[in-house]
Scaffold this motif. Sequence first.
Motif, short mmCIF file in Angstrom:
data_model
loop_
_atom_site.label_atom_id
_atom_site.label_comp_id
_atom_site.label_asym_id
_atom_site.label_seq_id
_atom_site.Cartn_x
_atom_site.Cartn_y
_atom_site.Cartn_z
N ASP A 151 5.93 4.43 5.06
CA ASP A 151 6.57 3.95 6.29
C ASP A 151 7.99 3.46 6.02
O ASP A 151 8.92 3.75 6.79
CB ASP A 151 5.75 2.83 6.93
CG ASP A 151 4.42 3.32 7.48
OD1 ASP A 151 4.22 4.54 7.65
OD2 ASP A 151 3.55 2.45 7.74
N ALA A 152 8.18 2.71 4.94
CA ALA A 152 9.51 2.19 4.59
C ALA A 152 10.48 3.33 4.28
O ALA A 152 11.62 3.33 4.75
CB ALA A 152 9.42 1.23 3.41
N MET A 153 10.00 4.31 3.53
CA MET A 153 10.87 5.44 3.17
C MET A 153 11.24 6.25 4.41
O MET A 153 12.40 6.67 4.56
CB MET A 153 10.19 6.32 2.13
CG MET A 153 10.07 5.64 0.77
SD MET A 153 9.28 6.66 -0.48
CE MET A 153 10.62 7.82 -0.86
N ASN A 154 10.28 6.46 5.30
CA ASN A 154 10.59 7.19 6.53
C ASN A 154 11.56 6.42 7.41
O ASN A 154 12.44 7.01 8.04
CB ASN A 154 9.30 7.52 7.29
CG ASN A 154 8.54 8.66 6.65
OD1 ASN A 154 9.11 9.53 6.01
ND2 ASN A 154 7.22 8.65 6.81
N LEU A 155 11.43 5.10 7.45
CA LEU A 155 12.35 4.27 8.22
C LEU A 155 13.77 4.35 7.65
O LEU A 155 14.74 4.50 8.40
CB LEU A 155 11.87 2.82 8.24
CG LEU A 155 12.71 1.85 9.06
CD1 LEU A 155 12.66 2.21 10.53
CD2 LEU A 155 12.21 0.42 8.85
N ILE A 156 13.88 4.29 6.34
CA ILE A 156 15.19 4.41 5.68
C ILE A 156 15.83 5.74 6.04
O ILE A 156 17.01 5.81 6.39
CB ILE A 156 15.04 4.25 4.15
CG1 ILE A 156 14.71 2.81 3.79
CG2 ILE A 156 16.31 4.72 3.43
CD1 ILE A 156 14.27 2.60 2.36
N LYS A 157 15.03 6.81 5.99
CA LYS A 157 15.55 8.14 6.31
C LYS A 157 15.91 8.26 7.79
O LYS A 157 17.01 8.70 8.14
CB LYS A 157 14.52 9.21 5.93
CG LYS A 157 14.97 10.63 6.21
CD LYS A 157 13.90 11.63 5.84
CE LYS A 157 12.81 11.57 6.89
NZ LYS A 157 11.87 12.67 6.84
N THR B 58 0.84 -1.20 0.00
CA THR B 58 0.00 0.00 0.00
C THR B 58 0.88 1.25 0.00
O THR B 58 2.09 1.19 0.28
CB THR B 58 -0.90 0.05 1.25
OG1 THR B 58 -0.07 0.19 2.41
CG2 THR B 58 -1.76 -1.20 1.36
N GLU B 59 0.24 2.36 -0.29
CA GLU B 59 0.94 3.63 -0.25
C GLU B 59 1.52 3.87 1.15
O GLU B 59 2.65 4.33 1.30
CB GLU B 59 0.00 4.77 -0.63
CG GLU B 59 0.66 6.12 -0.71
CD GLU B 59 -0.28 7.21 -1.19
OE1 GLU B 59 0.07 8.38 -1.02
OE2 GLU B 59 -1.36 6.89 -1.74
N GLN B 60 0.75 3.54 2.18
CA GLN B 60 1.23 3.74 3.55
C GLN B 60 2.43 2.85 3.85
O GLN B 60 3.36 3.29 4.54
CB GLN B 60 0.11 3.48 4.57
CG GLN B 60 0.47 3.92 5.97
CD GLN B 60 0.80 5.40 6.07
OE1 GLN B 60 0.01 6.24 5.64
NE2 GLN B 60 1.96 5.73 6.61
N ASN B 61 2.46 1.62 3.33
CA ASN B 61 3.63 0.75 3.50
C ASN B 61 4.88 1.40 2.92
O ASN B 61 5.95 1.35 3.53
CB ASN B 61 3.44 -0.59 2.80
CG ASN B 61 2.35 -1.47 3.36
OD1 ASN B 61 1.69 -2.19 2.61
ND2 ASN B 61 2.13 -1.44 4.67
#
Length: 74
Positions: free
Chosen positions: A36-42, A30-33
């Motif tokens: 969330d993944a991009m924010n975690l990477i950052k 999903t878009e939210q997944n």
Amino acid sequence: METRVLYMTFKNSLGNSCTITVEDPKADITEQNIIDAMNLIKTKNIFQPKGYDITTTVSAKIVDANTTEYNLIV
């Protein structure tokens, strides 16, 4: 043959763009997944392209491509 790739684009501390790709992301992602993944990477500073920290999430897209191969006699 069908190919599916997730492209996540970020900016680093110099302001340069960098893209992280994931081949064959889950079909039900999903878009939210992705957010969330991009924010975690950052946040976790998991990747440092060319030695610079990722500071900003920019965009994401999933590209579906179909390839048709032909056996041609030349």
